[in-house]
Design an enzyme around this catalytic site. Sequence first.
Site, PDB file in Angstrom:
ATOM      1  CB  CYS A 125      -0.904   0.060   1.421  1.00 34.89           C
ATOM      2  SG  CYS A 125      -1.948  -1.457   1.463  1.00 34.89           S
ATOM      3  CD  GLU A 147     -12.380   3.791 -15.822  1.00 33.71           C
ATOM      4  OE1 GLU A 147     -11.499   3.513 -15.345  1.00 33.71           O
ATOM      5  OE2 GLU A 147     -13.226   2.912 -16.441  1.00 33.71           O
ATOM      6  N   GLY A 167      -6.865  -2.656 -13.137  1.00 35.03           N
ATOM      7  CA  GLY A 167      -7.349  -3.847 -12.203  1.00 35.03           C
ATOM      8  C   GLY A 167      -6.454  -5.023 -11.972  1.00 35.03           C
ATOM      9  CB  SER A 193     -13.536 -27.536  -2.080  1.00 33.56           C
ATOM     10  OG  SER A 193     -12.285 -27.308  -3.068  1.00 33.56           O
ATOM     11  CB  ILE A 207      -5.936 -26.261   1.230  1.00 31.36           C
ATOM     12  CG1 ILE A 207      -5.222 -27.831   0.857  1.00 31.36           C
ATOM     13  CG2 ILE A 207      -5.361 -25.340   0.406  1.00 31.36           C
ATOM     14  CD1 ILE A 207      -5.343 -28.079  -0.682  1.00 31.36           C
ATOM     15  CE1 TYR A 208      -9.253 -23.190   7.892  1.00 30.87           C
ATOM     16  CE2 TYR A 208      -7.577 -25.020   7.594  1.00 30.87           C
ATOM     17  CZ  TYR A 208      -8.583 -24.425   8.397  1.00 30.87           C
ATOM     18  OH  TYR A 208      -9.105 -25.294   9.315  1.00 30.87           O
ATOM     19  CB  VAL A 219      -6.237 -15.689   3.712  1.00 30.61           C
ATOM     20  CG1 VAL A 219      -6.793 -16.724   4.943  1.00 30.61           C
ATOM     21  CG2 VAL A 219      -4.651 -15.695   3.807  1.00 30.61           C
ATOM     22  N   GLY A 220      -7.080 -13.463   1.555  1.00 31.26           N
ATOM     23  CA  GLY A 220      -6.413 -12.462   0.981  1.00 31.26           C
ATOM     24  C   GLY A 220      -6.985 -12.240  -0.304  1.00 31.26           C
TER      25      GLY A 220
HETATM   26  P1  FAD Z   1       0.028  -9.896  -1.379  1.00 33.32           P
HETATM   27  O1  FAD Z   1       0.138  -9.034  -0.244  1.00 33.32           O
HETATM   28  O2  FAD Z   1      -0.027  -9.481  -2.737  1.00 33.32           O
HETATM   29  O3  FAD Z   1       1.073 -11.217  -1.212  1.00 33.32           O
HETATM   30  C1  FAD Z   1       0.952 -12.163  -2.218  1.00 33.32           C
HETATM   31  C2  FAD Z   1       2.328 -12.675  -2.110  1.00 33.32           C
HETATM   32  O4  FAD Z   1       2.131 -13.989  -2.730  1.00 33.32           O
HETATM   33  C3  FAD Z   1       2.950 -11.971  -3.210  1.00 33.32           C
HETATM   34  O5  FAD Z   1       4.227 -11.392  -2.767  1.00 33.32           O
HETATM   35  C4  FAD Z   1       3.409 -12.997  -4.370  1.00 33.32           C
HETATM   36  O6  FAD Z   1       4.747 -12.994  -4.798  1.00 33.32           O
HETATM   37  C5  FAD Z   1       3.237 -14.518  -3.396  1.00 33.32           C
HETATM   38  N1  FAD Z   1       3.008 -15.492  -4.251  1.00 33.32           N
HETATM   39  C6  FAD Z   1       1.958 -15.647  -5.110  1.00 33.32           C
HETATM   40  N2  FAD Z   1       2.066 -16.997  -5.815  1.00 33.32           N
HETATM   41  C7  FAD Z   1       3.065 -17.595  -5.123  1.00 33.32           C
HETATM   42  C8  FAD Z   1       3.696 -18.934  -5.093  1.00 33.32           C
HETATM   43  N3  FAD Z   1       3.010 -20.002  -5.928  1.00 33.32           N
HETATM   44  N4  FAD Z   1       4.765 -19.254  -4.668  1.00 33.32           N
HETATM   45  C9  FAD Z   1       5.245 -18.380  -3.758  1.00 33.32           C
HETATM   46  N5  FAD Z   1       4.845 -17.025  -3.457  1.00 33.32           N
HETATM   47  C10 FAD Z   1       3.742 -16.747  -4.207  1.00 33.32           C
HETATM   48  N6  FAD Z   1      -5.251  -2.016   0.234  1.00 33.32           N
HETATM   49  C11 FAD Z   1      -5.675  -1.245   0.931  1.00 33.32           C
HETATM   50  O7  FAD Z   1      -6.676  -1.898   1.731  1.00 33.32           O
HETATM   51  N7  FAD Z   1      -5.350  -0.043   0.880  1.00 33.32           N
HETATM   52  C12 FAD Z   1      -4.369   0.554   0.207  1.00 33.32           C
HETATM   53  O8  FAD Z   1      -3.975   1.594   0.389  1.00 33.32           O
HETATM   54  C13 FAD Z   1      -3.846  -0.513  -0.760  1.00 33.32           C
HETATM   55  N8  FAD Z   1      -2.935   0.081  -1.604  1.00 33.32           N
HETATM   56  C14 FAD Z   1      -2.326  -0.794  -2.488  1.00 33.32           C
HETATM   57  C15 FAD Z   1      -1.521  -0.260  -3.397  1.00 33.32           C
HETATM   58  C16 FAD Z   1      -0.898  -0.995  -4.443  1.00 33.32           C
HETATM   59  C17 FAD Z   1       0.180  -0.526  -5.151  1.00 33.32           C
HETATM   60  C18 FAD Z   1      -1.105  -2.410  -4.383  1.00 33.32           C
HETATM   61  C19 FAD Z   1      -0.623  -3.315  -5.273  1.00 33.32           C
HETATM   62  C20 FAD Z   1      -2.219  -2.917  -3.535  1.00 33.32           C
HETATM   63  C21 FAD Z   1      -2.710  -2.141  -2.368  1.00 33.32           C
HETATM   64  N9  FAD Z   1      -3.568  -2.585  -1.732  1.00 33.32           N
HETATM   65  C22 FAD Z   1      -4.192  -1.762  -0.990  1.00 33.32           C
HETATM   66  C23 FAD Z   1      -4.124  -3.925  -1.563  1.00 33.32           C
HETATM   67  C24 FAD Z   1      -3.479  -4.710  -0.659  1.00 33.32           C
HETATM   68  O9  FAD Z   1      -2.096  -4.532  -0.686  1.00 33.32           O
HETATM   69  C25 FAD Z   1      -3.800  -6.230  -0.684  1.00 33.32           C
HETATM   70  O10 FAD Z   1      -5.150  -6.341  -0.607  1.00 33.32           O
HETATM   71  C26 FAD Z   1      -2.978  -7.096   0.039  1.00 33.32           C
HETATM   72  O11 FAD Z   1      -1.620  -6.958   0.112  1.00 33.32           O
HETATM   73  C27 FAD Z   1      -3.405  -8.724  -0.358  1.00 33.32           C
HETATM   74  O12 FAD Z   1      -2.800  -9.610   0.530  1.00 33.32           O
HETATM   75  P2  FAD Z   1      -2.425 -11.070   0.037  1.00 33.32           P
HETATM   76  O13 FAD Z   1      -1.410 -11.751   1.241  1.00 33.32           O
HETATM   77  O14 FAD Z   1      -3.671 -11.479  -0.339  1.00 33.32           O
HETATM   78  O15 FAD Z   1      -1.536 -10.523  -1.166  1.00 33.32           O
END
Ligand code: FAD
Length: 549
Positions: free
Chosen positions: A44, A182, A247, A277, A281-282, A284-285
């Site tokens: 973020c 847009e 997006g 399912s 395995i859980y 999240v995110g």
């Molecule tokens: P992430 O934090 O993206 O982490 C996923 C990680 O998994 C990545 O590092 C990836 O490399 C790793 N990965 C993926 N597949 C594999 C694999 N097969 N093996 C090993 N590693 C793997 N949200 C807000 O609420 N407020 C904000 O201001 C905001 N600003 C943002 C700005 C930017 C530029 C971005 C990109 C996102 C922003 N977000 C914001 C969204 C927020 O960052 C995400 O919602 C949050 O990080 C999601 O968490 P996550 O763990 O699901 O994924």
Amino acid sequence: MSKKVLIVGGVAGGASTAARLRRLDENAEIIMFERGEFISFANCGLPYYVGGAIVNRKSLFVQTPQSMKKRFNLDVRIHSEVVKIFPSEKKVEVRSIQKGENYFETYDYLVLSPGAQPVLPDIKGLNLPNVFSVRNVPDSDAIKQFIDAHKPATAVIIGGGFIGMEMADVLHQCGVKTTVVEAADRIMNLWLDGEMATTVQQYINKKGIELVLNDKVAVLEGSSGVERAVLESGREISAEIVILGTGVKPEVWLAEDAGLVIGSTGGIHVDEYLRTSNEFIYAVGDAIEVKNMITDKYELMFLAGPANRQGRLAADNIAGRPSKYSGSQGTAIIKIIDMTVAVTGANGKSLSNSGIPFLACHIHPASHAAYYPGGTQMSIKLFFTPDEGKILGAQIVGFDGVDKRIDVFATAVRAGMTVFDLTELELAYAPPFSSAKDPVNMAGYVASNILLKDIEVVYWKDVPALVSGGAFLLDVRMPSEVEAGAVNGSVNIPVDDLRNRIEEIPKDKVILVYCQVGLRSYISNRILKQKGFIVKNISGGYKSFQSQK
Ligand code: FAD
């Protein structure tokens, strides 16, 4: 016997799961795999780092593999991509990216937090070197280095969502002439209703960021790099740097390959315990679909707060403390230049699409007491049910104090409060901070007045038809305000003259009243209603009229 838990993804959801699990279970074996070089970084914060507000790159790294090892005794493996899950054998295949080797690791439980990946539009020229996405630290480094080295004079941002607008702000602040293209009819169209988006658009245009709506980039043209964007309309825009804000979508290939159920939204389907399912395995995110707590529909929600919370709950469940995720409400906030735009809960589009009956009111209060210097105006749109007044959502556009008001509304949505409850909230007040009736209280009062039938409300979009049907449009502002602009066909009688000039108002017509922001028209409504007129208040007054398309 101690549990062995593998976590895929080492940022928001993954790192939260790992740390929480360790706090609950000192004996578990926890291995966290991260494909990239960095774990637990502040995604973020990336736009602010590119823009220079965050000067120290190191401060983006909330944790390092070493600090996670020291504090939480975690086995963190960076440059390690989980490439396959074998659910029946409860093992994964991991690719060590630096060594170029694959190996297997078994688990008792597996947690997936792989996040979301940028949606890449089908545009010719997208592979040119000065076209960037913004997902991680290397992306941000690349943008920053490009700006420092090449000092681009012009930028095109493709997509006017949250990240697109944050990056438009960043480039604008770097002195780059920035244009946002847009495809929809407004920016942030998934979050903001039309009139709220228009307020933001008017501000952004005034500040010098150009917005091109209802158009798409068709081709990015240039020889060794993009030089211009050609739009579907044929228009050409100079672009020495292009940022994709088109997006993101859940990264689900790993889950899909393992045969886990993917929901119709495209996110990994989980139950209320965040279990996929497969019971071991859980997930999240950003990668999962979540129930929207207002519409009760599955949605994708790319937000850091929910990802962190889900990580914590998944850890609770694995540690034997059954914990349900109660759904998301989509609370989000963004800074664009000096403006703050914030939302929580449902919006007009999602309520209509879900067939949920709702009413809305608009107010434009000052951020703090008008007599104390420095106050600014904000616009609030509040959604509530037409029966008991349950709060369904809110949108705020303004400058000062937007953040704290949206958080009160977010709490109200979560707590299932009504608009009547808002009037009872005793909120902190001294002139530098608020008014004795805080904007949140005011929104509650206006909505309560509607539900109690003290006033009947109409919206600007309905006014032309009502006027064509014979309604009388009454402007109760001062003549000096009317001179600066008024609605065609309105008759001006200032509120303070209303009682003396009552005979000028027809008794046989519906009277539609507006003032600047809705307060004087409310008073006028009360006067006219008690004198036997059929009268309706136009929500949000002339200020909202100016935000109409
Ligand atoms: P992430 O934090 O993206 O982490 C996923 C990680 O998994 C990545 O590092 C990836 O490399 C790793 N990965 C993926 N597949 C594999 C694999 N097969 N093996 C090993 N590693 C793997 N949200 C807000 O609420 N407020 C904000 O201001 C905001 N600003 C943002 C700005 C930017 C530029 C971005 C990109 C996102 C922003 N977000 C914001 C969204 C927020 O960052 C995400 O919602 C949050 O990080 C999601 O968490 P996550 O763990 O699901 O994924």
